[in-house]
Design an enzyme around this catalytic site. Structure first.
Site, PDB file in Angstrom:
ATOM      1  CE  LYS A 191     -10.755  14.096   5.016  1.00  0.00           C
ATOM      2  NZ  LYS A 191      -9.654  14.829   4.418  1.00  0.00           N
ATOM      3  N   GLY A 210      -7.576   3.639  -4.688  1.00  0.00           N
ATOM      4  CA  GLY A 210      -7.967   4.779  -5.514  1.00  0.00           C
ATOM      5  C   GLY A 210      -8.519   4.352  -6.861  1.00  0.00           C
ATOM      6  N   GLY A 252      -8.137   0.224   0.454  1.00  0.00           N
ATOM      7  CA  GLY A 252      -7.028  -0.289   1.250  1.00  0.00           C
ATOM      8  C   GLY A 252      -7.462  -0.712   2.639  1.00  0.00           C
ATOM      9  NE  ARG A 289      -0.273  -2.314  -3.174  1.00  0.00           N
ATOM     10  CZ  ARG A 289      -0.308  -1.097  -2.638  1.00  0.00           C
ATOM     11  NH1 ARG A 289       0.811  -0.483  -2.300  1.00  0.00           N
ATOM     12  NH2 ARG A 289      -1.453  -0.499  -2.450  1.00  0.00           N
TER      13      ARG A 289
END
Ligand code: ADP
Ligand code: MG
Length: 409
Positions: A206, A382, A359, A40
């Site tokens: 999910k 996200g 991710g 990052r």
């Protein structure tokens, strides 16, 4: 690009100027307190080098972990400043607080081309509540804002949303950094008017977190390939036995609706890799999806599914992929995800635009060794999902419009 970008600003505008830069330095720290994976930090280097080369005085803001609004030494950014200093070969200072007199003094001491990293933004309770006073305190340190933290752009926090607004209210500009610009170019613009066939691959744990993405993508794509534990809930909706597989019983209705909406566009796995337990030493069986037994767990998509998905990807001109096809962290269930990674890379080799978000999906393509062959692997899980679901990102909304857009309106 509808937002103003750092690339548009000439060095004359930047030299000697105090520039506030929101970066994503939310990196893992090791037991000895040093930075683990520094990917990052590296991704932000183009923006930071641009500011340095132009002679700007950059004040960097980032969060790390979840310190809960108060100082927590285990979440200090000091080790990150050390790593950044190595990567930039010096010229990096660190302030031990995120806002206040020490931060002000340190910013005031900066020379042209130097960088100052302030302590963790989440050491202040006002960061996550988007406190206007905190935003104003940071805004007083400079008069230009660069948003480069794509991974946090879906949060309306003081450093991502309040601060750029405060800078603009004071007559300054808030622009997208080079990394942010790249993320938006591939995840937003490229997919807004994609070359067809446009194929989306969705997987992961999910359905609840991704159902909005399913609904947003279905009308836009030519095919939606679905795998991972998400697919299990669709199997339930089809009345299939799923044994002890991970499912979301309360989402069966959603799955049914998505199938109706999707029709032939939506492809579910036709076979699966199952085992009694999902662990590294598991004894697996490969079965058609209607032969899963009670007590078994679905851990991956089967070989026939991999072939079908590969054929779809081979035809695609644009591909977006989010979420692994199985429990790829465990060798016996990694095959489906690695196969899709290879098929995606082959599509990219053949000229398709291939974008990966998420991710775990990022780790999977890394593991498959194909990252460099893909068009773009997003740094924000996200945030990339929000964009794919068609939702605006507060950290992007807060930026200035580009000059061309302003002239048109
Ligand atoms: P991403 O981070 O790429 O958005 P997610 O976080 O949604 O992906 O999902 C990744 C997780 O989904 C992985 O930890 C993986 O083990 C899990 N997963 C995928 N398939 C299954 C399955 N069949 N059963 C249980 N977990 C699964
Ligand atoms: Mg994940």
């Amino acid at each position: 690009m509808s937002k103003k970008t750092l690339a548009e600003l000439s060095s004359d505008v930047l030299v000697g100027r105090h520039v506030l830069v929101r970066v994503d330095f939310n990196v893992p720290l090791q037991d000895d307190g040093t930075v683990g994976d520094d990917a990052r930090i590296r991704r932000t280097l183009p923006t930071l080098r641009r500011l340095r080369d132009a002679g700007a005085r950059a004040v960097l803001l980032s969060h790390l972990g979840r310190p809960g609004g108060e100082p927590d030494p285990t979440c200090s950014l000091e080790p990150v400043a050390d790593r950044l200093s190595e990567l930039m070969e010096g010229g990096v200072r660190f302030a031990g607080e995120t806002a206040g007199e020490e931060a002000e003094a340190a910013a005031g001491d900066l020379d042209d081309g130097e960088l100052l990293l302030l302590e963790n933004t989440r050491f202040h309770p006002g960061e996550t509540t988007n406190d206007p006073e905190l935003a104003a305190a940071w805004a007083s340190l400079g008069d230009l804002y660069v948003g480069d933290a794509f991974g946090t752009a879906h949060r309306a926090h003081a450093s991502t949303a309040g601060l750029p607004r405060a800078i603009r209210d004071a007559g300054g500009d808030a622009v997208a950094g080079l990394l942010m610009e790249k993320e938006l170019r591939f995840l937003d613009e490229a997919l807004a008017d994609p070359e067809r066939p446009f194929v989306a691959v969705l997987g992961g744990a999910k359905i609840s977190g991704k159902i909005d993405v399913v609904h947003a993508l279905l009308p836009r794509v030519d095919r939606l390939l679905l795998g991972g534990a998400m697919a299990n809930t669709f199997f339930l909706a089809l009345g299939l036995e799923v044994g002890e597989s991970l499912v979301e019983e309360d989402r069966v209705e959603m799955a049914r609706e998505a199938m109706e909406e999707g029709g032939e566009k939506l492809l579910l796995p036709v076979d699966c890799v199952v085992a009694e337990e999902l662990d590294t030493g598991a004894t697996t069986r490969t079965v058609p999806r209607d032969e899963v037994k009670e007590g078994e767990r679905i851990g991956d998509v089967g070989p026939r599914t991999r072939e079908i998905f590969a054929a779809e990807l081979a035809r695609a001109r644009s591909v977006v992929w989010n979420g692994p096809m199985g429990v790829f962290e465990l060798t016996p269930f990694a095959g489906g995800t690695l196969a899709v990674a290879r098929s995606a890379a082959e599509a990219a080799d053949a000229g398709a635009l291939v974008v990966v978000g998420g991710g775990d999906s990022g780790s999977a393509v890394e593991e498959a060794g194909v990252t460099d062959r893909l068009t773009h692997v997003s740094t924000g899980g996200g945030a990339s999902l929000e964009l794919l679901a068609g939702n605006p990102l507060p950290g992007v909304e807060a930026l200035s419009e580009s000059a061309e857009v302003e002239e048109e309106t």
